[in-house]
Design a protein around this motif. Structure first.
Motif, PDB file in Angstrom:
ATOM      1  N   ASP A 108       0.823  -1.207   0.000  1.00  0.00           N
ATOM      2  CA  ASP A 108       0.000   0.000   0.000  1.00  0.00           C
ATOM      3  C   ASP A 108       0.854   1.252   0.000  1.00  0.00           C
ATOM      4  O   ASP A 108       0.411   2.302  -0.445  1.00  0.00           O
ATOM      5  CB  ASP A 108      -0.931  -0.004   1.215  1.00  0.00           C
ATOM      6  CG  ASP A 108      -1.963  -1.108   1.115  1.00  0.00           C
ATOM      7  OD1 ASP A 108      -2.851  -0.992   0.274  1.00  0.00           O
ATOM      8  OD2 ASP A 108      -1.857  -2.100   1.849  1.00  0.00           O
ATOM      9  N   MET A 109       2.060   1.149   0.539  1.00  0.00           N
ATOM     10  CA  MET A 109       2.944   2.310   0.539  1.00  0.00           C
ATOM     11  C   MET A 109       4.364   1.921   0.900  1.00  0.00           C
ATOM     12  O   MET A 109       4.599   0.885   1.520  1.00  0.00           O
ATOM     13  CB  MET A 109       2.449   3.367   1.528  1.00  0.00           C
ATOM     14  CG  MET A 109       2.373   2.898   2.964  1.00  0.00           C
ATOM     15  SD  MET A 109       1.629   4.140   4.035  1.00  0.00           S
ATOM     16  CE  MET A 109      -0.099   4.019   3.560  1.00  0.00           C
ATOM     17  N   GLY A 115       7.157   1.662  -8.444  1.00  0.00           N
ATOM     18  CA  GLY A 115       5.780   2.049  -8.772  1.00  0.00           C
ATOM     19  C   GLY A 115       4.821   1.843  -7.613  1.00  0.00           C
ATOM     20  O   GLY A 115       3.689   1.389  -7.785  1.00  0.00           O
ATOM     21  N   VAL A 116       5.284   2.187  -6.410  1.00  0.00           N
ATOM     22  CA  VAL A 116       4.491   2.002  -5.187  1.00  0.00           C
ATOM     23  C   VAL A 116       4.211   3.391  -4.602  1.00  0.00           C
ATOM     24  O   VAL A 116       5.085   4.246  -4.636  1.00  0.00           O
ATOM     25  CB  VAL A 116       5.305   1.157  -4.169  1.00  0.00           C
ATOM     26  CG1 VAL A 116       4.662   1.163  -2.801  1.00  0.00           C
ATOM     27  CG2 VAL A 116       5.481  -0.267  -4.686  1.00  0.00           C
ATOM     28  N   PRO A 117       2.993   3.625  -4.061  1.00  0.00           N
ATOM     29  CA  PRO A 117       2.733   4.909  -3.399  1.00  0.00           C
ATOM     30  C   PRO A 117       3.841   5.208  -2.383  1.00  0.00           C
ATOM     31  O   PRO A 117       4.180   4.346  -1.558  1.00  0.00           O
ATOM     32  CB  PRO A 117       1.370   4.689  -2.736  1.00  0.00           C
ATOM     33  CG  PRO A 117       0.683   3.716  -3.645  1.00  0.00           C
ATOM     34  CD  PRO A 117       1.782   2.783  -4.103  1.00  0.00           C
ATOM     35  N   PHE A 118       4.393   6.419  -2.459  1.00  0.00           N
ATOM     36  CA  PHE A 118       5.675   6.707  -1.810  1.00  0.00           C
ATOM     37  C   PHE A 118       5.609   7.918  -0.900  1.00  0.00           C
ATOM     38  O   PHE A 118       5.140   8.988  -1.304  1.00  0.00           O
ATOM     39  CB  PHE A 118       6.724   6.943  -2.908  1.00  0.00           C
ATOM     40  CG  PHE A 118       8.101   7.301  -2.401  1.00  0.00           C
ATOM     41  CD1 PHE A 118       8.868   6.355  -1.735  1.00  0.00           C
ATOM     42  CD2 PHE A 118       8.627   8.565  -2.603  1.00  0.00           C
ATOM     43  CE1 PHE A 118      10.148   6.677  -1.273  1.00  0.00           C
ATOM     44  CE2 PHE A 118       9.905   8.898  -2.148  1.00  0.00           C
ATOM     45  CZ  PHE A 118      10.663   7.948  -1.485  1.00  0.00           C
TER      46      PHE A 118
END
Lengths: 338, 338
Positions: free
Chosen positions: B80-81, B102-105
């Motif tokens: 998720d992050m 490409g992960v919420p950062f």
């Protein structure tokens, strides 16, 4: 899937935190810009009485939070946490500002997206049960940024047409769980997006794809459309970045009817020699605290999407031939009931 | 006061998140140190096949998260992050590592406290209902740090006796809400503490007061005593900082019976020419992922307090005569049941 998660990147806050106070500080060029009269503190002397530009930036961030606390009717001791970051190497603008407060501190680095990142994380932590009061703050200073990212001011470097002008500005907000004020209802967490732009004087183009990616994710995740917002505000893409986002979103069949960019609002594009507009962490922070929040309070808008953008480059990464990764966090704000 | 808040700076997690995976990467000097055999990836070639030290650092952070995901049995898409930061200007080590995922950062800056900050915030966000899986990562590289903070390696500068050696190391953890593994039960959020130390070659002394302040707050807030922990681990204070914390805590009537510092564990203090020990974001991250988490899993300890420390200086702030602010976040970890 947790109850708060919508789609892939968005969280809906179950107890939407309220922005109870906000403060803004600007420098001389900001004073001459279209928002000049709206700042809480404005100084034609960009040193703010300090002996270096970096110390001036810390002083500005400190003053912005002071004003935000004053509006919220709080003392610093009542804050459960402060979230802040800036553009300076090792984020010293924020660390030295925070030193004076003695408040539990989370240091962030989101480049010019920091106002979005700090606001989003502060709201999420309060919603998650971690305290009653959180503050979010950021700053930038033209003079400290120029010598760090580009050339010393004395060098008098020529600025290309795609360049933006780093804001000498700071903004801070105080979030609480109750009371009147604009509410943070949704957060779409940005991903690092890099489409291969290598020109550090063209940040708008470098960050525009990140803004589009976050906007698309926000609409897909929430089922909302651009029509559902009275205002969509990216920042700080400037003139070129704003055009690119407008164009790309229209091609995705998501045209943005009421769309502005913080980089277009802080200065007079004609007459202030800022080329493509404003940039810097302080740009989105200043537009939020001088314009967006007062407008929500005054009923000018009911629902806005605040989407600060950051370019995650460094002078070293550029010198090593790297392209410029961008990020954009979207924060949905709604006018609260009295 | 919210239900999760204890005292002034501490939060008790109501659904203590579980560390489901972790990964560690180290360089040549780390390989020769006492933890050398415990790293997941270790390379006598500190370039890790990259063309610059900065790119090597990003590659290391990427590999550490790869290993952590592998241990957790997850793909990056399931995260998720990701929360990460490092010491490089504008935190490019983390930004470029994150670009590939490409992960919420969320980008963080906590200097050498970053492993504590990222672990704490990741756990709090999961506990707050914001997703199922979060990753926390950080890194440092001796060669990228030396040229940024001190002098180019080629200069061959003499190191004073109080100096520490920046770890060439990265660590990452994957947090989830369910399953077996060590749990994050409490977080004490650090304040920025500055006792006026101005010697950038004596970081241990600069950060020790922050470590003491956070430890004192943790015990006051939770009602626990140092005896309640099988191990208290600060990082990265090194030899001098460890002595100062031991002394100051004893004077506060809180002697630390089972106290270690990450900066003392990574290298052989005699024989590896590291003077006061190890430092860098990667130091606490490496000790966590090579030693602390495996030890908790193996039953060596039941309850530990992990307290990474950060010095929030920059070369510019030092040149401008500023003292060195420090910060320390404490994360209580408990052995989870099967």
């Amino acid at each position: 899937m947790s109850a708060k998660k919508l789609g892939k990147q968005t969280f809906a806050l179950t107890r939407p935190p309220v922005i109870r106070g906000f403060g803004s500080v600007g420098g001389g060029k900001e004073q001459e810009g279209p928002l000049g009269e709206r700042f809480d503190v404005i100084s034609p002397d960009d040193t703010f009485g300090q002996e270096s530009w970096e110390k001036a930036e810390s002083a500005m961030q400190h003053m912005a939070l002071e004003k935000a606390l004053e509006r919220a009717g709080l003392t610093a001791e009542e804050l459960d946490m402060l979230l802040a970051g800036d553009l300076l190497n090792q984020c010293v603008g924020s660390a030295f500002a925070a030193r004076a407060w003695g408040v539990p501190f989370w240091g962030l680095y989101g480049a010019c997206s920091t106002m979005g990142e700090s606001l989003a994380l502060g709201a999420m932590l309060l919603d998650g049960g971690f305290g009653q009061w959180a503050a979010a703050a950021t700053s930038s200073h033209f003079c400290s940024a120029e010598r760090q990212y580009r050339t010393p001011l004395e060098y008098g470097g020529q600025r290309p047409p795609t360049a933006q002008w780093t804001a000498t500005a700071a903004g801070a907000v105080v979030l609480g769980l109750r009371g009147p004020g604009p509410r943070v209802t949704h957060v779409t967490v940005g991903k690092v997006v890099d489409k291969g732009i290598t020109d550090a004087n063209n940040m708008g183009a470098a960050m525009a794809p990140a803004a589009c990616a976050t906007l698309e994710a926000h609409f897909a995740d929430t089922g909302r459309t651009p029509e559902d917002y009275d205002l969509i505000l990216t920042g700080d893409l400037g003139k070129l970045g704003h055009e690119i986002v407008s164009d790309l979103m229209a091609r995705q069949s998501l045209p943005l009817p009421r769309y502005q960019d913080c980089g277009l609002l802080l200065f007079h594009l004609e007459g202030q020699d800022v080329h493509c507009g404003a940039s810097g962490c302080g740009c989105a922070a200043a537009v939020l605290t001088t314009t967006l929040l007062p407008g929500l309070l005054a009923g000018k808008w009911k629902r806005v999407l605040f989407c600060p953008t950051g370019a995650l480059l460094s002078p070293t990464s550029c010198q090593q031939g790297e392209s410029i990764p961008g990020i954009c966090h979207a924060v949905a704000l709604e006018r609260g009931e009295g």
